[in-house]
Enzyme design. Structure first.
Site, PDB file in Angstrom:
ATOM      1  N   GLU A 295      14.340 113.071  18.149  1.00  0.00           N
ATOM      2  CA  GLU A 295      15.271 113.465  17.099  1.00  0.00           C
ATOM      3  C   GLU A 295      15.887 114.804  17.491  1.00  0.00           C
ATOM      4  OE1 GLU A 295      13.092 113.975  13.464  1.00  0.00           O
ATOM      5  OE2 GLU A 295      11.569 115.248  14.388  1.00  0.00           O
TER       6      GLU A 295
ATOM      7  N   LYS B 181       7.619 116.686   6.423  1.00  0.00           N
ATOM      8  CA  LYS B 181       8.677 117.712   6.358  1.00  0.00           C
ATOM      9  C   LYS B 181       8.061 119.037   5.908  1.00  0.00           C
ATOM     10  CE  LYS B 181      13.522 118.000   4.881  1.00  0.00           C
ATOM     11  NZ  LYS B 181      14.173 117.833   6.190  1.00  0.00           N
TER      12      LYS B 181
ATOM     13  N   LEU C 203      10.982 112.723  11.842  1.00  0.00           N
ATOM     14  CA  LEU C 203      11.058 112.727  10.387  1.00  0.00           C
ATOM     15  C   LEU C 203      11.926 111.552   9.961  1.00  0.00           C
ATOM     16  CD1 LEU C 203      10.521 114.183   7.665  1.00  0.00           C
ATOM     17  CD2 LEU C 203      12.736 115.289   7.993  1.00  0.00           C
TER      18      LEU C 203
ATOM     19  N   TYR D 140       9.194 120.838   1.960  1.00  0.00           N
ATOM     20  CA  TYR D 140      10.493 121.018   1.314  1.00  0.00           C
ATOM     21  C   TYR D 140      11.332 119.766   1.436  1.00  0.00           C
ATOM     22  CZ  TYR D 140      13.214 121.315   5.664  1.00  0.00           C
ATOM     23  OH  TYR D 140      13.844 121.028   6.849  1.00  0.00           O
TER      24      TYR D 140
END
Length: 285
Positions: free
Chosen positions: A176, A144, A200, A33
């Site tokens: 992250e 992702k 990511l 997505y």
């Protein structure tokens, strides 16, 4: 239309649309997505998000049912159908529908989903609170995917702690957040984890780095530690719908607040890019 849903060529409201039971997303989370902000009915940084979307799909051998240009035009057209000036624009592609089996045929074509709803951007002048948590997710964070259960759990833990986001770390190295990127300012230098398989590649983070270069702020992309995080002059959290938030608390301890001038310069530059791109006059209208 106040809120829009799209599935495999059909447009309606989220309540009206149905999804085939055998869509592989139901069994495997088998898809990828992307998402962005819509301002003045323009998808912010559309090309950047489409590039990442197609790269993620390619990495998992998922066939998106249309070319990049056509998808961009579709997202723009769908956004124009929704009331309001600021929106959350979400799209995903699943591998397709078929009998449940871990393997899949080469002829399977992906199913495209789109969801667009009104959105409100958070005020970057309002500090947020954070917690830390050991990062035990899978080691392909650069893709992702829809397999977001570890991030869901981490986000829920942050909510239960009365905080806004969770910072992941592997050992002593900060990676992250559950659904954001985290960077720091120290001594006038912007530090950020490099774009490897442990994080990511955040598009908002990438554009914030570009903003730093334009402002003459030095950028170093290298892993930083929990100690460096806690000792940073400023801690900056970014995502596609939160461009440049800053933290004042981690694990109940006060942090940041030592370089508000540099922080404000970066925030203003990032916000200016958004306003220029969308044609909006304000972050909140």
């Amino acid at each position: 239309m106040k809120e829009l849903a799209y599935y495999d060529g059909t447009i309606g409201t989220p309540e009206e649309l149905t999804v085939p039971f055998n869509d592989r997303v139901h069994f495997f989370g088998d898809g990828v997505y992307d998402a962005s902000v819509g301002g003045n009915h323009k998808v912010y940084l559309l090309e950047d998000h489409l590039d990442r979307f197609y790269s993620s799909a390619k990495a998992l051998d998922i066939k998106i049912p249309m070319e990049k240009k056509e998808l961009g035009e579709l997202l723009t057209r769908l956004l124009s159908m929704v009331e309001g000036e600021t929106h959350f624009v979400y799209w995903q592609v699943t591998r397709g529908a078929g009998a449940r089996n871990h393997t899949y045929g080469d002829d399977m074509t992906g199913k495209l989903w789109v969801m667009i709803r009104p959105n409100k951007l958070n005020d970057p002048d309002v500090p947020i609170k954070l917690i830390t948590r050991e990062d035990t997710r899978f080691y392909h964070c650069n893709i992702k995917t829809l397999n977001l259960i570890p991030s869901v759990i981490a986000s829920q833990k942050a909510k239960e702690a009365g905080t806004d986001e969770t910072i992941f770390h592997r050992g002593d190295i900060v990676t992250e957040c559950a659904h954001s990127n985290v960077s720091i300012l120290k001594g006038g230098v912007f530090y950020s984890h490099p774009n490897d398989t442990m994080i990511l590649r955040g598009i908002s983070k990438t554009h914030m780095i570009s903003a730093c270069y334009r402002l003459g702020i030095a950028v170093i992309e290298r892993p930083f530690t929990l100690s460096e995080l806690m000792d940073a002059d400023e801690i900056i959290v970014t995502s596609s719908s939160n461009f440049c938030l800053h933290a004042n608390q981690i694990d109940g301890k006060p942090v940041g607040g030592k370089d508000p001038v540099s922080l404000s310069r970066i925030q203003n530059e990032v916000i200016s890019e958004y306003l220029s791109y969308t044609g909006k006059n304000s972050l909140f209208d």
